[in-house]
Each structure stands twice: as structure tokens, then as C-alpha cells.
Design a protein around this motif. Structure first.
Motif, PDB file in Angstrom:
ATOM      1  N   SER A  67       3.069   6.629   3.280  1.00  0.00           N
ATOM      2  CA  SER A  67       3.402   6.699   1.867  1.00  0.00           C
ATOM      3  C   SER A  67       3.789   8.111   1.461  1.00  0.00           C
ATOM      4  O   SER A  67       4.467   8.316   0.474  1.00  0.00           O
ATOM      5  CB  SER A  67       2.202   6.268   1.038  1.00  0.00           C
ATOM      6  N   GLY A 125      -0.597   0.616 -12.591  1.00  0.00           N
ATOM      7  CA  GLY A 125      -1.680   0.454 -11.631  1.00  0.00           C
ATOM      8  C   GLY A 125      -2.996   0.876 -12.248  1.00  0.00           C
ATOM      9  O   GLY A 125      -3.025   1.501 -13.306  1.00  0.00           O
ATOM     10  N   PRO A 126      -4.054   0.525 -11.601  1.00  0.00           N
ATOM     11  CA  PRO A 126      -5.360   0.741 -12.221  1.00  0.00           C
ATOM     12  C   PRO A 126      -5.766   2.214 -12.271  1.00  0.00           C
ATOM     13  O   PRO A 126      -6.739   2.608 -11.680  1.00  0.00           O
ATOM     14  CB  PRO A 126      -6.303  -0.095 -11.355  1.00  0.00           C
ATOM     15  N   ILE A 127      -4.963   3.033 -12.969  1.00  0.00           N
ATOM     16  CA  ILE A 127      -5.443   4.396 -13.235  1.00  0.00           C
ATOM     17  C   ILE A 127      -6.620   4.294 -14.195  1.00  0.00           C
ATOM     18  O   ILE A 127      -7.610   4.975 -14.086  1.00  0.00           O
ATOM     19  CB  ILE A 127      -4.347   5.269 -13.865  1.00  0.00           C
ATOM     20  N   PHE A 128      -6.454   3.383 -15.145  1.00  0.00           N
ATOM     21  CA  PHE A 128      -7.541   3.155 -16.094  1.00  0.00           C
ATOM     22  C   PHE A 128      -7.875   1.667 -16.099  1.00  0.00           C
ATOM     23  O   PHE A 128      -7.494   0.941 -17.017  1.00  0.00           O
ATOM     24  CB  PHE A 128      -7.134   3.570 -17.514  1.00  0.00           C
ATOM     25  N   PRO A 129      -8.541   1.198 -15.070  1.00  0.00           N
ATOM     26  CA  PRO A 129      -8.848  -0.236 -15.045  1.00  0.00           C
ATOM     27  C   PRO A 129      -9.746  -0.610 -16.226  1.00  0.00           C
ATOM     28  O   PRO A 129     -10.538   0.211 -16.675  1.00  0.00           O
ATOM     29  CB  PRO A 129      -9.586  -0.421 -13.727  1.00  0.00           C
ATOM     30  N   ARG A 155      -4.413   8.342  -4.613  1.00  0.00           N
ATOM     31  CA  ARG A 155      -3.979   6.966  -4.795  1.00  0.00           C
ATOM     32  C   ARG A 155      -3.371   6.370  -3.541  1.00  0.00           C
ATOM     33  O   ARG A 155      -3.355   5.156  -3.386  1.00  0.00           O
ATOM     34  CB  ARG A 155      -2.969   6.870  -5.934  1.00  0.00           C
ATOM     35  N   ILE A 156      -2.791   7.171  -2.676  1.00  0.00           N
ATOM     36  CA  ILE A 156      -2.178   6.584  -1.488  1.00  0.00           C
ATOM     37  C   ILE A 156      -3.185   6.559  -0.355  1.00  0.00           C
ATOM     38  O   ILE A 156      -4.055   7.411  -0.256  1.00  0.00           O
ATOM     39  CB  ILE A 156      -0.876   7.307  -1.057  1.00  0.00           C
ATOM     40  N   ARG A 178     -10.202  11.990 -12.419  1.00  0.00           N
ATOM     41  CA  ARG A 178     -10.495  10.599 -12.726  1.00  0.00           C
ATOM     42  C   ARG A 178     -10.050   9.673 -11.599  1.00  0.00           C
ATOM     43  O   ARG A 178     -10.787   8.785 -11.161  1.00  0.00           O
ATOM     44  CB  ARG A 178      -9.766  10.236 -14.012  1.00  0.00           C
ATOM     45  N   TYR A 211     -10.710   6.126  -6.874  1.00  0.00           N
ATOM     46  CA  TYR A 211     -10.071   5.548  -5.708  1.00  0.00           C
ATOM     47  C   TYR A 211     -10.815   5.796  -4.407  1.00  0.00           C
ATOM     48  O   TYR A 211     -10.539   5.162  -3.421  1.00  0.00           O
ATOM     49  CB  TYR A 211      -8.636   6.047  -5.578  1.00  0.00           C
ATOM     50  N   SER A 215       0.818  -1.197   0.000  1.00  0.00           N
ATOM     51  CA  SER A 215       0.000   0.000   0.000  1.00  0.00           C
ATOM     52  C   SER A 215       0.856   1.252   0.000  1.00  0.00           C
ATOM     53  O   SER A 215       0.455   2.309  -0.450  1.00  0.00           O
ATOM     54  CB  SER A 215      -0.934  -0.009   1.204  1.00  0.00           C
ATOM     55  N   ILE A 216       2.093   1.140   0.525  1.00  0.00           N
ATOM     56  CA  ILE A 216       2.968   2.309   0.512  1.00  0.00           C
ATOM     57  C   ILE A 216       3.411   2.605  -0.912  1.00  0.00           C
ATOM     58  O   ILE A 216       3.495   3.744  -1.336  1.00  0.00           O
ATOM     59  CB  ILE A 216       4.202   2.053   1.413  1.00  0.00           C
ATOM     60  N   LEU A 217       3.673   1.555  -1.644  1.00  0.00           N
ATOM     61  CA  LEU A 217       4.221   1.741  -2.979  1.00  0.00           C
ATOM     62  C   LEU A 217       3.156   1.770  -4.060  1.00  0.00           C
ATOM     63  O   LEU A 217       3.461   1.872  -5.232  1.00  0.00           O
ATOM     64  CB  LEU A 217       5.243   0.628  -3.272  1.00  0.00           C
ATOM     65  N   GLU A 218       1.900   1.693  -3.653  1.00  0.00           N
ATOM     66  CA  GLU A 218       0.856   1.522  -4.657  1.00  0.00           C
ATOM     67  C   GLU A 218       0.839   2.641  -5.696  1.00  0.00           C
ATOM     68  O   GLU A 218       0.634   2.427  -6.872  1.00  0.00           O
ATOM     69  CB  GLU A 218      -0.520   1.403  -3.991  1.00  0.00           C
ATOM     70  N   PHE A 219       1.137   3.881  -5.224  1.00  0.00           N
ATOM     71  CA  PHE A 219       1.036   5.002  -6.152  1.00  0.00           C
ATOM     72  C   PHE A 219       2.183   5.031  -7.151  1.00  0.00           C
ATOM     73  O   PHE A 219       2.162   5.779  -8.102  1.00  0.00           O
ATOM     74  CB  PHE A 219       0.981   6.319  -5.375  1.00  0.00           C
ATOM     75  N   LEU A 220       3.227   4.207  -6.889  1.00  0.00           N
ATOM     76  CA  LEU A 220       4.372   4.205  -7.796  1.00  0.00           C
ATOM     77  C   LEU A 220       4.150   3.294  -8.997  1.00  0.00           C
ATOM     78  O   LEU A 220       4.860   3.373  -9.976  1.00  0.00           O
ATOM     79  CB  LEU A 220       5.628   3.754  -7.047  1.00  0.00           C
ATOM     80  N   ASN A 221       3.222   2.396  -8.870  1.00  0.00           N
ATOM     81  CA  ASN A 221       2.999   1.420  -9.922  1.00  0.00           C
ATOM     82  C   ASN A 221       2.456   2.107 -11.168  1.00  0.00           C
ATOM     83  O   ASN A 221       1.318   2.536 -11.202  1.00  0.00           O
ATOM     84  CB  ASN A 221       2.016   0.369  -9.420  1.00  0.00           C
TER      85      ASN A 221
END
Lengths: 357, 266
Positions: free
Chosen positions: B171, A339-343, B165-166, B258, B263, A330-336
Motif C-alpha cells: 500500500s 473509513g472508520p477514522i471516527f467509527p 491505517r495501512i 487518534r 488502528y 487492504s491496499i486501498l483502505e487508507f484512501l477511503n
């Protein structure tokens, strides 16, 4: 969509059918269906993590159900969330107030977010603040309020836009018993004066007892749903609880003398449910030879009902320690970057589609 | 009843709440006054004493000032938008999310509110410009505030994009170290990028912050530096900076709105 004019003439104001909510592998809500009638106080009773808050979050449009159909006063929750939001007032588990703002300003922002006219707000403000006995303190900053006053202000705020349903998620958690009783007085007054439906969650037995109907929820499922009186009738007239110095021997003797009566061991004590406790008690004492250290005869409570159905106490789960390990994901989720920016698709919507066909 | 209310009203309410909270939060308010004074007294005096006879053909303080100005605004706007994470964790956002208004209205109100506080901060710092040798006119003043608005709006969008997102505060420090710090170092705020090696320059080309800071440099330095010198300090033509800045604002609004929408409802 089902009913464009929303002529909801049925007696049900909330109708939940086959509700599921998964968080990954965890089934927080696992097939729940129930209906809430107009004007009743409906309670969700269950231990921590049973799915109470998840359900209330779904009903308040804060979470999307994985699948299932929820109608609030005839509006479909997933398709018409805005219509639903106008109908509901919410008091959260946590105290949620802007502490830098005064009581009045907190209400003002709420009213404006709900699109109220200034004129209506001024009338309504007086009404709800008087009801919750905060009118004199309306110019105070909420940071100077006590826990009970904050809760009352939150109830007042939830009432500003005249909702049809008031949702309360553990409204008295963290409050002392005296304040707790007072909060309940307000809730009853509100129900009586506004003819409002009240939906609440609680883990306190005595609070559940005052509801018109309660659903006992455990591990994401409703295990019983009825009025508190009927639920308690399930158990029988009375409950006897006793302890002895030698439980194994006592159990043997009991089973020999009263083979027809079920005996339950809960921790270090025995439980018997019976219809004529006062007559049974002397017989019981005569039968058992090991010394009896304690004995209790009482009317069943909802705690007994919960125990009867699930084999556990409601509040024992509280002692479990929370996991404070840092979750690297969850800490690194925003770095992916992928990641599902556009799922690709929304599984909730997809499942709903499937269910319809 | 719903249709008679203009769509912009909820945005205004969210914006107004943001401004009111800023004015009521005395610590934050104090900081926004204190930072300009700090810059003027300590930083300005110290740097002026240290760098008067430098080897450069221009006064380095004058190059530094626009950078410091924009970074102060960046910190301001970031702290406002990142508060969304805090709001999520402690629930203040829930109260807004259950209200019958659209998600994009909340996001836009939030970005605009944060941008406004940054512009107020910038407007205060700008009053110290004459001390650093800038001829301050109303034209310059509002030109600069215009760029600061565009710049802060972009940063606000970026902040909200990440904040949505976080899910926890831990984070946040990783976010500042891994994303915000590189963006700041490669923005040209702290040193001119013109003399930097090509690889750095190439990265800076894709840094949206660089365009805002470059535009500020252009506005500040044009009246006091010769055109050839200006070319050595500016990376991009002003029109290009402006265009990229506006384009970035649009793109990041779209992305932030978006992500915010997606989120916050689990």
C-alpha cells in the motif's frame, strides 16, 4: 475496578470467561473459558490457525475481545490494560529485537518503557542476562546473534520488569531441537526461581507434555483441558497402529472377531485403543488374514488425544499453502475518506455492556 | 510509583530510541550526509552552470534551494514514520505496544523522533546555503530550522496518520503516488505557483506543504530580492503561513494520535 486494592488471594491468576473474538465472519476464538493457577505452566496446544495466537494476543492486551471477560491477577483486561501490562512479560512468535542495538540496549529500552529506575535496572540486567547465559555477550549487537541467542535474549527481556506471568507464543518455533531443549531449560529455571506463572502456546506434542496443564484448542474452541497424564488416560492404556495390504478385508475380519472394540481408520492405517495391548496383539495377528505390513504398539501421546477428539492430526494443516493473493481492499483502505477514522461505536464495548445487563 | 514519573518520560524514551536507531543505521546516516553533498556538488553546480543568464529577474537556484531543502526533510521524515507499517508487519511495534505506556505517547515520540532526524538533515544541508549565494547568518539559520521543524512535524503527523491505517508495504507505493506526489507538485517547491493557473492555485491553497515551503521562501528570499519581486514569488503572507503551519501541526497530531490509537489494537 472490581477490586480496587487488587487483593487477589485466589489461586487463579488468569481467569477467562466466555471469550469470543471475530474477524468479520471468521470466529477466531469461539467461546473459550479457562482458568490458570498461580505458578503453573499452562499450555495451549493446537494446529496452526486454531486461535492460539489470537487468544494470547487478547491476554496480552494487543487485541480487544469481541466479548467476554478476562481477569489477569484480578485486573479487568479491557478496563485496566495498563495495570495488566505491568504484570506480564511477553515472548512473541517472531523474533522482535532491535538488531542495530546491543543486547544491553535492547533490555535498557524495555526497562525504561516499563518505568524502571536506573538503579533497579542495573541489578536486574545482570540477573536476567546471567540466567540466560548472555552476560558475556551483552555488548554485542543482536544482529550478530544466532536464533537461539536471540530467543534467550527475548526471554531475558521479558523478565526484566519482574512480571508475574510470562507469556510465550510458540517460543521454540523455527529452532533446532538442541536449541529448543535449551530454551525449555531456561523456562523451567525461570519458573522455579521466580515462582512465575508461564502461559505458552505450542504445536509440538513433546513440548505440551511438559506443561502442568494443557488446553487442546481446535477451531477456536477448547476441546479438552487437563494435565497431560489425565488426557492420555482418556484414551486408555495403549495404542496399536497397523497397516495391511488389504484394509477392507482386514476391517471386515476385525469387526467380526472383536465387535466390542472400536477400530479407527486414519489414512492408510488402523488405530485401536486398548488397555492390555501385549495380550491383544497375538490375537489380532491371528485374526487378520491379509498380510500385515507394519504394526506398532505404544503408549498414547497427546497427538493421539488430539486425533481422538478432532479426528485430525495436529500438524497436517501445515501443508496447506498460504494465500498470497493481494487483497485490494487492504491496499486501498487508507484512501477511503469515509473509513472508520471516527467509527460510531465500538462493538466490543457495546457487547460487553450488553452482557453485563 | 507510576505517578512519580512524569508523563513525558515515555515520549522521551520512544524519541531517544528513534534517534539511536537513526545513528546506528549507517545506511540512513550515510544518506542523510550524502544528500546534502549531492545537492551541493551535482545539482548546485549543474544548475548554476545552466541557469546563470536566465530570463528571470532572480537567480532560479535561489528559488529552488528552499524547495530542495524542504523536500529532503520530507523524504527523511516520511521514511521514518512510514517505518511504522514495517514495524507492524514484522512486529517490532508489538514490543512497544505491550509496554505500560499510553498510545498517544508512542505516537508523539515517534513523530518527534522523525522530526528530529529531519531537522538534523536540514541543518546539514543549510551549511551549503552560502554556495548558492545566501548570506548565512545564525539568525537565518535558526529561523529556517524553526520552520523546518514545524514543516517536518506536520509531514511526520501526516506520515503516521497514513502509516497507521495501512497494513502492508504494498500500500505504501500507492500512498506515495496518490497522495505524497500531488502534495509535493502542488507545494511550490519545484516551481513558483504564482504564475500557475487559478485552479492549481486553488488546490495549493489547501495543501499544508505549500505553507511551509512558502514560509521558507520568504525567509530565504527576503534579504536578497526586492519587495515587489518577493511578492511575485510568495503565495501567502509570512504570518499566515506560520499560523497555518502551526494550526496544521496541531490538527494532524490530533488526527494521527487518534488513528494510531484506533488502528493498532484490533
Amino acid at each position: 475496578m472490581t477490586n480496587p486494592l487488587n487483593q487477589n488471594n485466589s489461586s487463579e491468576i488468569i481467569s477467562v470467561e466466555d471469550l469470543y473474538k471475530n474477524f468479520g465472519p471468521l470466529k477466531a476464538v469461539n467461546h473459550i473459558s479457562f482458568k490458570v493457577k498461580k505458578g503453573e505452566i499452562f499450555g495451549f496446544l493446537g494446529p496452526n490457525g486454531a486461535g492460539k495466537s489470537t487468544t494470547i494476543n487478547i491476554l496480552c492486551t494487543l487485541m480487544k475481545p469481541t466479548s467476554g471477560r478476562v481477569l489477569i491477577d484480578g485486573y479487568d483486561l479491557v478496563k485496566q490494560p495498563q495495570a495488566v501490562r505491568h504484570l506480564i512479560g511477553l515472548v512473541f512468535q517472531e523474533i522482535i529485537l532491535d538488531s542495530h542495538l546491543t543486547a544491553e540496549e535492547n533490555l535498557y529500552f524495555h526497562a525504561m518503557l516499563y518505568g524502571m529506575k536506573q538503579k533497579d535496572f542495573i541489578l536486574k540486567k545482570r540477573e536476567v542476562l546471567t540466567l540466560c547465559e548472555l552476560w558475556e555477550k551483552r555488548k554485542w549487537k543482536t544482529s550478530s546473534f544466532s536464533g537461539g541467542m536471540k530467543r534467550r535474549l527475548e526471554i531475558a527481556r521479558a523478565l526484566v520488569h519482574s512480571p508475574k506471568i510470562l507469556f510465550l507464543d510458540e517460543p521454540t518455533i523455527g529452532l533446532d531441537p538442541q536449541t529448543r531443549n535449551k530454551i525449555w531449560d531456561y523456562i523451567f529455571t525461570v519458573r522455579k526461581e521466580k515462582k512465575m506463572t508461564v502461559f505458552l502456546t505450542t504445536q509440538y506434542i513433546n513440548e505440551a507434555e511438559i506443561c502442568d496443564r494443557i488446553a487442546i484448542i481446535d477451531e477456536g474452541q477448547i476441546v479438552a483441558l487437563d494435565s497431560p497424564e489425565n488426557l492420555k488416560k482418556m484414551i486408555g492404556g495403549e495404542v496399536i497402529i497397523f497397516r495391511t495390504v488389504d484394509n477392507d478385508l482386514a476391517e471386515k475380519e476385525f469387526k467380526k472377531s472383536f465387535p466390542e472394540i472400536p477400530l479407527k481408520r486414519v489414512g492408510g492405517s488402523f488405530r485401536i485403543e486398548t488397555n492390555n495391548g501385549d495380550e491383544f496383539l497375538p490375537a489380532l495377528i491371528k485374526t487378520i488374514t491379509p498380510r500385515i505390513t507394519s504394526m506398532e504398539l505404544r503408549k498414547p501421546t497427546l497427538e493421539d488425544v488430539f486425533l481422538e477428539i478432532t479426528g485430525r492430526r495436529i500438524r497436517e494443516s501445515e501443508t496447506e499453502e498460504k494465500d498470497h493473493l493481494i487483497n485490494l481492499d487492504s491496499i486501498l483502505e487508507f484512501l477511503n475518506p469515509f473509513g472508520p477514522i471516527f467509527p460510531q461505536n465500538n462493538s466490543a464495548e457495546e457487547k460487553n455492556e450488553n452482557n453485563k445487563t | 510509583m507510576k505517578t512519580t514519573k512524569p508523563n513525558l518520560f515515555p515520549i522521551y524514551i520512544i524519541w531517544y530510541r528513534e534517534i539511536l536507531l537513526y545513528l546506528r543505521n549507517h545506511l540512513k546516516l550515510f544518506t542523510s550526509f550524502f544528500v546534502p553533498i549531492l545537492i551541493l556538488v551535482f545539482f548546485g553546480t549543474g544548475l548554476k552552470a545552466f541557469l546563470p543568464q536566465n530570463l528571470l529577474h532572480y537567480d532560479f537556484v535561489q528559488f529552488f534551494f528552499p524547495g530542495i531543502l524542504s523536500l529532503s526533510c520530507l523524504v527523511m521524515v516520511m521514511s521514518s514514520t512510514i517505518s511504522v507499517v514495517w514495524d507492524k508487519e514484522f512486529g517490532f511495534l508489538k514490543e512497544i505496544l505491550v509496554a505500560p505506556i499510553e498510545r498517544w505517547q508512542i505516537a508523539l515520540g515517534k513523530i518527534l523522533g522523525a522530526t528530529t532526524t529531519a531537522v538534523i538533515e536540514g541543518a546539514l544541508i543549510l551549511f551549503s546555503a552560502p554556495y548558492f549565494g545566501f548570506p548565512l547568518s545564525w539568525v537565518l539559520y535558526f529561523e529556517v530550522l524553526g520552520i523546518i521543524f514545524l514543516f517536518s512535524y506536520g509531514v511526520g503527523g501526516l506520515g503516521l496518520f497514513f502509516a497507521s491505517r495501512i497494513s502492508r508495504m504494498e500500500s505504501f507505493s500507492i500512498l506515495t503516488q496518490l497522495i505524497i506526489a500531488p502534495l509535493v507538485f502542488l507545494s511550490g517547491a519545484l516551481f513558483p505557483l504564482n504564475n500557475a493557473p487559478l485552479w492549481m492555485l486553488n488546490i495549493a491553497r489547501y495543501n499544508p506543504l505549500a505553507y511551509g515551503i512558502d514560509a521558507l521562501h520568504w525567509i530565504f528570499l527576503k534579504p536578497i530580492v526586492s519587495p515587489s519581486e518577493l511578492n511575485n514569488l510568495i503565495l501567502f503572507p509570512f504570518a499566515k503561513s506560520l499560523l497555518v503551519l502551526i494550526a496544521f501541526d496541531f490538527v494532524i497530531s490530533f488526527l494521527a494520535l487518534r488513528v494510531f490509537n484506533r488502528y493498532l489494537i484490533k
